[in-house]
Design a protein around this motif. Structure first.
Motif, PDB file in Angstrom:
ATOM      1  N   THR A   1       0.825  -1.404  -0.161  1.00 10.34           N
ATOM      2  CA  THR A   1      -0.520   0.124  -0.442  1.00 10.34           C
ATOM      3  C   THR A   1       0.892   1.313   0.346  1.00 10.34           C
ATOM      4  O   THR A   1       0.632   2.125  -1.243  1.00 10.34           O
ATOM      5  CB  THR A   1      -1.377   0.281   1.382  1.00 10.34           C
ATOM      6  OG1 THR A   1      -1.988  -0.827   1.090  1.00 10.34           O
ATOM      7  CG2 THR A   1      -1.668   1.287   1.080  1.00 10.34           C
TER       8      THR A   1
ATOM      9  N   VAL B   1       2.031   1.538  -2.990  1.00 10.74           N
ATOM     10  CA  VAL B   1       1.296   2.337  -4.247  1.00 10.74           C
ATOM     11  C   VAL B   1       0.983   3.988  -3.818  1.00 10.74           C
ATOM     12  O   VAL B   1       0.767   4.496  -5.220  1.00 10.74           O
ATOM     13  CB  VAL B   1      -0.017   1.362  -4.179  1.00 10.74           C
ATOM     14  CG1 VAL B   1      -1.000   1.564  -4.963  1.00 10.74           C
ATOM     15  CG2 VAL B   1      -0.092   0.101  -4.434  1.00 10.74           C
ATOM     16  N   CYS B   2       1.304   3.640  -2.541  1.00 14.16           N
ATOM     17  CA  CYS B   2       0.679   5.520  -2.750  1.00 14.16           C
ATOM     18  C   CYS B   2       1.544   6.505  -2.810  1.00 14.16           C
ATOM     19  O   CYS B   2       1.364   7.640  -3.612  1.00 14.16           O
ATOM     20  CB  CYS B   2       0.802   5.921  -1.119  1.00 14.16           C
ATOM     21  SG  CYS B   2      -0.406   5.216  -0.104  1.00 14.16           S
TER      22      CYS B   2
ATOM     23  N   PRO C   1      -7.041   1.332  -7.345  1.00 14.96           N
ATOM     24  CA  PRO C   1      -6.378   1.615  -5.606  1.00 14.96           C
ATOM     25  C   PRO C   1      -7.065   2.925  -5.327  1.00 14.96           C
ATOM     26  O   PRO C   1      -6.940   4.593  -5.418  1.00 14.96           O
ATOM     27  CB  PRO C   1      -5.156   1.801  -6.061  1.00 14.96           C
ATOM     28  CG  PRO C   1      -4.642   2.276  -6.740  1.00 14.96           C
ATOM     29  CD  PRO C   1      -5.867   1.260  -8.680  1.00 14.96           C
TER      30      PRO C   1
ATOM     31  N   LEU D   1      -7.405  -4.255  -4.001  1.00 15.51           N
ATOM     32  CA  LEU D   1      -7.271  -3.099  -4.042  1.00 15.51           C
ATOM     33  C   LEU D   1      -5.717  -2.663  -4.392  1.00 15.51           C
ATOM     34  O   LEU D   1      -6.107  -1.061  -5.107  1.00 15.51           O
ATOM     35  CB  LEU D   1      -6.642  -3.342  -2.610  1.00 15.51           C
ATOM     36  CG  LEU D   1      -7.460  -3.257  -1.543  1.00 15.51           C
ATOM     37  CD1 LEU D   1      -6.911  -3.658  -0.217  1.00 15.51           C
ATOM     38  CD2 LEU D   1      -8.508  -1.745  -1.395  1.00 15.51           C
ATOM     39  N   THR D   2      -5.375  -3.377  -5.238  1.00 15.34           N
ATOM     40  CA  THR D   2      -3.932  -2.550  -6.087  1.00 15.34           C
ATOM     41  C   THR D   2      -4.304  -2.464  -7.646  1.00 15.34           C
ATOM     42  O   THR D   2      -3.782  -1.256  -7.882  1.00 15.34           O
ATOM     43  CB  THR D   2      -2.449  -3.351  -6.133  1.00 15.34           C
ATOM     44  OG1 THR D   2      -2.128  -3.407  -4.618  1.00 15.34           O
ATOM     45  CG2 THR D   2      -1.606  -2.762  -7.139  1.00 15.34           C
TER      46      THR D   2
ATOM     47  N   HIS E   1      -8.962   4.051  -2.749  1.00 10.84           N
ATOM     48  CA  HIS E   1      -8.602   4.438  -1.492  1.00 10.84           C
ATOM     49  C   HIS E   1      -7.133   4.925  -1.601  1.00 10.84           C
ATOM     50  O   HIS E   1      -6.919   6.252  -0.800  1.00 10.84           O
ATOM     51  CB  HIS E   1      -8.257   3.741  -0.446  1.00 10.84           C
ATOM     52  CG  HIS E   1      -6.883   2.197  -0.907  1.00 10.84           C
ATOM     53  ND1 HIS E   1      -7.583   1.611  -1.911  1.00 10.84           N
ATOM     54  CD2 HIS E   1      -6.012   1.538  -0.149  1.00 10.84           C
ATOM     55  CE1 HIS E   1      -6.170   0.517  -2.012  1.00 10.84           C
ATOM     56  NE2 HIS E   1      -5.466   1.220  -1.138  1.00 10.84           N
ATOM     57  N   VAL E   2      -6.716   4.740  -3.012  1.00 10.43           N
ATOM     58  CA  VAL E   2      -5.016   6.034  -2.914  1.00 10.43           C
ATOM     59  C   VAL E   2      -5.258   6.609  -3.454  1.00 10.43           C
ATOM     60  O   VAL E   2      -4.742   8.147  -2.953  1.00 10.43           O
ATOM     61  CB  VAL E   2      -4.012   4.932  -3.594  1.00 10.43           C
ATOM     62  CG1 VAL E   2      -2.041   5.602  -3.980  1.00 10.43           C
ATOM     63  CG2 VAL E   2      -3.400   3.865  -2.286  1.00 10.43           C
TER      64      VAL E   2
ATOM     65  N   THR F   1      -3.628   6.068   5.916  1.00  3.98           N
ATOM     66  CA  THR F   1      -4.698   4.699   4.646  1.00  3.98           C
ATOM     67  C   THR F   1      -3.556   3.198   5.030  1.00  3.98           C
ATOM     68  O   THR F   1      -4.111   2.220   4.659  1.00  3.98           O
ATOM     69  CB  THR F   1      -4.417   4.896   3.443  1.00  3.98           C
ATOM     70  OG1 THR F   1      -5.264   6.656   3.222  1.00  3.98           O
ATOM     71  CG2 THR F   1      -4.054   4.463   2.001  1.00  3.98           C
TER      72      THR F   1
END
Length: 428
Positions: free
Chosen positions: A16, A19-20, A129, A125-126, A131-132, A97
């Protein structure tokens, strides 16, 4: 392949964070400061503290969002620079996150989910993303994502370990209040969750601790907001009326125009224009007759629903899909080819509806196994969020807080699938 699965399952937080970091350099991001209310309000909150707790603070929406950004903005305040505020804000969002993902996957461990279920959860999720994406703006979404992940973790801990720790029940109440503080429209969820919790067969002491903590924290949030802001709540009343009225025109004449509507930019729908015209008409009637606008709007909307039941059912049916779909406004309004526009949207929404489909499958499995207590609070959150977008203005961001619940349900089904497929349960 086993090594890859093992690594991904063990390191969701590292993935995560990566990814951010990558997302920061990508060209597509939300508006840096959203509508500006959280950015301006947080700076005013810092000034309020520095001035000996005197002055006014802009609190248009969720108060807890200002407390949330108070942390990074306090370090950035000395620079008095918007770029520095933004950088500190999104770094803080990214850290929170990652913490949210840690809590979410800790709930998987409590449930005994397999490595494969964790692997596929981080993959989905990736691959999309969102959420990112929301981390990259000074918005309420990162905080609400953290809140729901914390709710899921503490709830699963209480249910699976039959926790008798007072701290867990206080933390659960704090997480629920935090969510409402980020997203005030979820207040009814907190009330429904409280009723559900009180109806459970659990110790009276735990019920009192949870209910008492929830009540005290809610009152603290309410009185703090009144003490910080000198407005009479007219902004929120106006937003309530606007969202309520807009809901009656969404997908009315143009049922498949799901492009978010924000103003006169050449892409406005006839529904949006009719909504603006009706708002002007209702306001003028109220002004001329000195009527309470909120009451008058509610009565108008109520009568419109009563006189158009078929239309209302059609709207709500389409709103279910519209509110679950991601539409990238800048992309759709750009000069890119249709192949690019629709190709990207088919990709991201294909992943999103896969998540929704398997979440629904998980609910079916839960009902068969009669493990209602595990997921019922998540269903309350999803159910109220849907009801909200039916009655009020519908946008996907109002459904975003449900995402950790969907990821949990997705992991639940994937774990069930591989358990059923394998004669021996995989060791986590």
């Amino acid at each position: 392949m086993k090594r890859i699965i093992d690594f991904v399952a063990k390191h969701p937080v590292i993935i995560t964070a990566l990814v951010c970091f990558i997302f920061y350099f990508l060209p597509f991001k939300p508006k840096p400061f959203g509508d500006g209310e959280y950015h301006e309000g947080t700076i005013q909150l810092i000034q309020f503290v520095l001035n000996g707790f005197q002055g006014d603070v802009r609190v248009d929406k969720g108060l807890f969002t200002l407390f949330y950004y108070f942390v990074p903005y306090s370090f950035a305040y000395v620079f008095h620079n918007a770029a520095v505020y933004y950088l500190f804000g999104i770094v803080f969002n990214s850290i929170m996150t990652c913490l949210a993902i840690k809590y979410l996957f800790a709930s998987f461990d409590l449930m005994g989910f397999s490595k494969k279920s964790k692997f596929w959860s981080i993959i989905i999720l990736t691959l999309f993303p969102i959420h990112v994406y929301y981390c990259m703006g000074i918005l309420a979404e990162a905080g609400s994502f953290l809140s729901v992940c914390l709710i899921v973790y503490v709830w699963i801990k209480i249910v699976t370990l039959k926790s008798r720790s007072k701290t867990d029940f206080m933390l659960l109440a704090f997480a629920v209040v935090m969510l409402v503080g980020f997203r005030p429209n979820l207040l009814p969820f907190a009330f429904l969750f409280l009723i559900y919790f009180l109806a459970l067969k659990t110790d009276l002491q735990h019920k009192l601790i949870f209910a008492g903590s929830l009540g005290v924290l809610m009152l603290f949030l309410m009185f703090t907001e009144k003490g910080l802001s000198n407005n009479d709540g007219e902004f929120k009343k106006n937003e309530f009326r606007k969202q309520l009225l807009w809901s009656r025109f969404e997908l009315r004449d143009e049922p498949f125009n799901w492009l978010p509507q924000h103003g006169h930019d050449g892409f406005e729908s006839s529904d949006y224009l009719h909504n603006l015209a009706k708002r002007k008409e209702l306001d003028s009637i109220c002004d001329a007759n000195k009527l309470d606008k909120t009451v008058y709007y509610i009565n108008w909307v109520k009568n419109d629903i009563i006189h158009n039941p078929v239309l209302t059912v059609r709207q709500y049916t389409l709103k279910f899909f519209q509110s679950q779909s991601f539409i990238i406004s800048p992309l759709m309004k750009s000069n890119k080819s249709n192949w690019v526009k629709y190709g990207i949207h088919i990709y991201i929404n294909g992943i999103n509806y896969m998540l929704i489909f398997f979440s629904i499958m998980a609910i079916i499995i839960v009902l068969r196994k009669k493990e209602y207590i595990i997921v019922f609070p998540l269903l309350l959150l999803w159910g109220w969020s849907l009801l909200y977008v039916f009655i009020f203005h519908s946008e996907q961001r109002y459904m975003f807080p449900v995402r950790p619940a969907l990821i949990f349900l997705f992991a639940y089904y994937v774990n069930y699938y591989f358990d059923k497929k394998s004669p021996l349960k995989e060791v986590s």
